[in-house]
Design a protein around this motif. Structure first.
Motif, PDB file in Angstrom:
ATOM      1  N   THR A   1       0.817  -1.219   0.000  1.00 12.31           N
ATOM      2  CA  THR A   1       0.000   0.000   0.000  1.00 12.31           C
ATOM      3  C   THR A   1       0.848   1.266   0.000  1.00 12.31           C
ATOM      4  O   THR A   1       0.325   2.362  -0.207  1.00 12.31           O
ATOM      5  N   LYS A   2       2.154   1.137   0.228  1.00 16.57           N
ATOM      6  CA  LYS A   2       3.031   2.307   0.208  1.00 16.57           C
ATOM      7  C   LYS A   2       3.128   2.850  -1.215  1.00 16.57           C
ATOM      8  O   LYS A   2       3.199   2.091  -2.179  1.00 16.57           O
ATOM      9  N   ALA A   3       3.148   4.141  -1.328  1.00 18.72           N
ATOM     10  CA  ALA A   3       3.241   4.769  -2.650  1.00 18.72           C
ATOM     11  C   ALA A   3       4.541   4.389  -3.345  1.00 18.72           C
ATOM     12  O   ALA A   3       5.617   4.456  -2.741  1.00 18.72           O
ATOM     13  N   ASN A   4       4.435   3.968  -4.592  1.00 20.20           N
ATOM     14  CA  ASN A   4       5.595   3.680  -5.435  1.00 20.20           C
ATOM     15  C   ASN A   4       6.509   2.615  -4.840  1.00 20.20           C
ATOM     16  O   ASN A   4       7.722   2.635  -5.036  1.00 20.20           O
ATOM     17  N   TYR A   5       5.925   1.673  -4.112  1.00 24.62           N
ATOM     18  CA  TYR A   5       6.720   0.624  -3.464  1.00 24.62           C
ATOM     19  C   TYR A   5       6.737  -0.639  -4.298  1.00 24.62           C
ATOM     20  O   TYR A   5       5.741  -1.002  -4.931  1.00 24.62           O
ATOM     21  N   GLN A   6       7.885  -1.322  -4.281  1.00 24.96           N
ATOM     22  CA  GLN A   6       7.944  -2.674  -4.804  1.00 24.96           C
ATOM     23  C   GLN A   6       8.873  -3.490  -3.920  1.00 24.96           C
ATOM     24  O   GLN A   6       9.752  -2.950  -3.241  1.00 24.96           O
ATOM     25  N   SER A   7       8.642  -4.788  -3.896  1.00 24.35           N
ATOM     26  CA  SER A   7       9.451  -5.670  -3.060  1.00 24.35           C
ATOM     27  C   SER A   7      10.919  -5.506  -3.418  1.00 24.35           C
ATOM     28  O   SER A   7      11.291  -5.459  -4.592  1.00 24.35           O
ATOM     29  N   GLY A   8      11.750  -5.398  -2.394  1.00 22.48           N
ATOM     30  CA  GLY A   8      13.171  -5.143  -2.590  1.00 22.48           C
ATOM     31  C   GLY A   8      13.558  -3.733  -2.216  1.00 22.48           C
ATOM     32  O   GLY A   8      14.734  -3.452  -1.973  1.00 22.48           O
ATOM     33  N   ASP A   9      12.568  -2.827  -2.150  1.00 22.48           N
ATOM     34  CA  ASP A   9      12.844  -1.464  -1.704  1.00 22.48           C
ATOM     35  C   ASP A   9      13.219  -1.477  -0.220  1.00 22.48           C
ATOM     36  O   ASP A   9      12.828  -2.385   0.532  1.00 22.48           O
ATOM     37  N   LEU A  10      13.924  -0.458   0.196  1.00 23.96           N
ATOM     38  CA  LEU A  10      14.314  -0.326   1.592  1.00 23.96           C
ATOM     39  C   LEU A  10      13.081  -0.144   2.477  1.00 23.96           C
ATOM     40  O   LEU A  10      12.197   0.652   2.163  1.00 23.96           O
ATOM     41  N   ILE A  11      13.029  -0.888   3.576  1.00 20.18           N
ATOM     42  CA  ILE A  11      11.989  -0.669   4.581  1.00 20.18           C
ATOM     43  C   ILE A  11      12.654  -0.175   5.861  1.00 20.18           C
ATOM     44  O   ILE A  11      13.778  -0.563   6.173  1.00 20.18           O
ATOM     45  N   THR A  12      11.956   0.692   6.575  1.00 23.37           N
ATOM     46  CA  THR A  12      12.515   1.311   7.772  1.00 23.37           C
ATOM     47  C   THR A  12      11.558   1.149   8.950  1.00 23.37           C
ATOM     48  O   THR A  12      10.500   0.529   8.850  1.00 23.37           O
ATOM     49  N   HIS A  13      11.949   1.750  10.042  1.00 19.52           N
ATOM     50  CA  HIS A  13      11.188   1.692  11.293  1.00 19.52           C
ATOM     51  C   HIS A  13       9.720   2.043  11.096  1.00 19.52           C
ATOM     52  O   HIS A  13       8.827   1.333  11.554  1.00 19.52           O
ATOM     53  N   ALA A  14       9.451   3.134  10.381  1.00 22.57           N
ATOM     54  CA  ALA A  14       8.065   3.588  10.206  1.00 22.57           C
ATOM     55  C   ALA A  14       7.242   2.605   9.385  1.00 22.57           C
ATOM     56  O   ALA A  14       6.031   2.520   9.565  1.00 22.57           O
ATOM     57  N   ASP A  15       7.868   1.877   8.494  1.00 27.04           N
ATOM     58  CA  ASP A  15       7.150   0.900   7.688  1.00 27.04           C
ATOM     59  C   ASP A  15       6.752  -0.321   8.509  1.00 27.04           C
ATOM     60  O   ASP A  15       5.716  -0.945   8.266  1.00 27.04           O
ATOM     61  N   VAL A  16       7.579  -0.656   9.480  1.00 29.50           N
ATOM     62  CA  VAL A  16       7.404  -1.913  10.205  1.00 29.50           C
ATOM     63  C   VAL A  16       6.526  -1.769  11.448  1.00 29.50           C
ATOM     64  O   VAL A  16       5.779  -2.686  11.796  1.00 29.50           O
ATOM     65  N   VAL A  17       6.586  -0.625  12.109  1.00 28.00           N
ATOM     66  CA  VAL A  17       5.828  -0.459  13.357  1.00 28.00           C
ATOM     67  C   VAL A  17       4.336  -0.752  13.200  1.00 28.00           C
ATOM     68  O   VAL A  17       3.760  -1.487  14.008  1.00 28.00           O
ATOM     69  N   PRO A  18       3.649  -0.231  12.172  1.00 27.33           N
ATOM     70  CA  PRO A  18       2.218  -0.552  12.037  1.00 27.33           C
ATOM     71  C   PRO A  18       1.965  -2.060  11.856  1.00 27.33           C
ATOM     72  O   PRO A  18       0.967  -2.585  12.346  1.00 27.33           O
ATOM     73  N   ILE A  19       2.875  -2.728  11.173  1.00 26.19           N
ATOM     74  CA  ILE A  19       2.745  -4.175  10.976  1.00 26.19           C
ATOM     75  C   ILE A  19       2.878  -4.888  12.315  1.00 26.19           C
ATOM     76  O   ILE A  19       2.075  -5.767  12.656  1.00 26.19           O
ATOM     77  N   LEU A  20       3.870  -4.509  13.100  1.00 29.06           N
ATOM     78  CA  LEU A  20       4.074  -5.140  14.401  1.00 29.06           C
ATOM     79  C   LEU A  20       2.904  -4.865  15.342  1.00 29.06           C
ATOM     80  O   LEU A  20       2.511  -5.724  16.139  1.00 29.06           O
ATOM     81  N   GLN A  21       2.346  -3.688  15.240  1.00 26.03           N
ATOM     82  CA  GLN A  21       1.195  -3.353  16.084  1.00 26.03           C
ATOM     83  C   GLN A  21      -0.016  -4.209  15.738  1.00 26.03           C
ATOM     84  O   GLN A  21      -0.750  -4.656  16.628  1.00 26.03           O
TER      85      GLN A  21
END
Length: 197
Positions: free
Chosen positions: A41-61
Motif C-alpha cells: 500500500t506504500k506509494a511507489n513501493y515494490q518488493s526489494g525497496d528499503l523498509i525502515t522503522h516507520a514501515d514496520v511499526v504498524p505491521i508489528l502493532q
C-alpha cells in the motif's frame, strides 16, 4: 550481539509465551500475506525497496492484536533503519529510486552502504557514488570486496570503517523481514514440540 539477534530473542520469546498461554497465533502464511499487502500500500513501493522503522511499526502493532506481542520500542530500532537515517534519506528520492531498485537485487549492499554512512568520510563516498553518471555501477564498485579492504586501510583510525564486510544483522527488505519472521515461527514451533525436561 548483532542487531538481528536482539530482535530474534524478542520475537522468539514472545511467540513461546503466546503459545504457552493458549493464544491463537495465526499461521505464518497469513502473516506473510498481511505483511506483503501492507507494504504494497506504500506509494511507489515494490518488493526489494528499503523498509525502515516507520514501515514496520504498524505491521508489528497489528500482529500484536492477534497474539504476536513484543515491545516495538525494544525491537524495531535495533533491527531496522531509522526513518531519517542517512541511507534512507538518500535513497528515498525520485533521483535515487533506480539505485534502490538495483539494491533490491543485491540486498547485502544495503548493509554495506549503511555501514559506510556511519562515518563522515564513508557518507561522502556514498553520496559521490550516487552522483556518478552511472550510479549503479559506482555503488556496486563501492560495495566490492576490493574496495572494502582498501577503505579499511585508508580509514584505519576510524572504528566505523573496520570490518566493513561483516554482516551487521540489519533487516532492509520485505524478503529479509519475512525470512526473519518465518525463522522465528519455526524456532518457536520446534521448542514447543520438544519434550519438556
Amino acid at each position: 550481539m548483532t542487531r538481528t539477534s536482539i530482535g530474534m530473542f524478542c520475537i522468539f520469546t514472545t511467540l513461546l509465551a503466546c503459545s504457552a498461554e493458549g493464544a491463537n497465533v495465526p499461521p505464518f502464511a497469513e502473516v506473510k500475506t498481511f505483511v506483503e499487502q501492507t507494504l504494497a500500500t506504500k506509494a511507489n513501493y515494490q518488493s526489494g525497496d528499503l523498509i525502515t522503522h516507520a514501515d514496520v511499526v504498524p505491521i508489528l502493532q497489528e500482529l500484536a492484536k492477534v497474539g504476536i506481542r513484543f515491545d516495538p520500542t525494544f525491537f524495531c530500532p535495533e533491527v531496522f533503519l531509522a526513518d531519517q537515517s542517512p541511507l534512507a534519506t538518500l535513497l528515498r528520492t525520485p533521483k535515487n529510486l533506480p539505485i534502490m531498485r538495483a539494491l533490491g537485487q543485491k540486498p547485502e549492499n544495503y548493509d554495506r552502504l549503511e555501514r559506510l554512512t556511519r562515518f563522515a568520510d564513508g557518507l561522502n563516498l556514498v553520496q559521490q557514488a550516487f552522483d556518478e553518471p552511472d550510479p549503479i555501477a559506482a555503488v556496486n564498485k563501492l560495495c566490492s570486496h576490493e574496495v572494502a579492504v582498501a577503505l579499511e586501510v585508508r580509514f584505519s583510525r576510524e572504528p566505523q570503517a573496520q570490518n566493513l564486510e561483516a554482516d551487521s544483522g540489519g533487516i532492509y527488505t520485505e524478503k529479509q523481514f519475512l525470512e526473519y519472521l518465518q525463522l522465528m515461527y519455526g524456532l518457536a514451533e520446534n521448542k514447543l514440540a520438544s519434550p519438556q525436561q
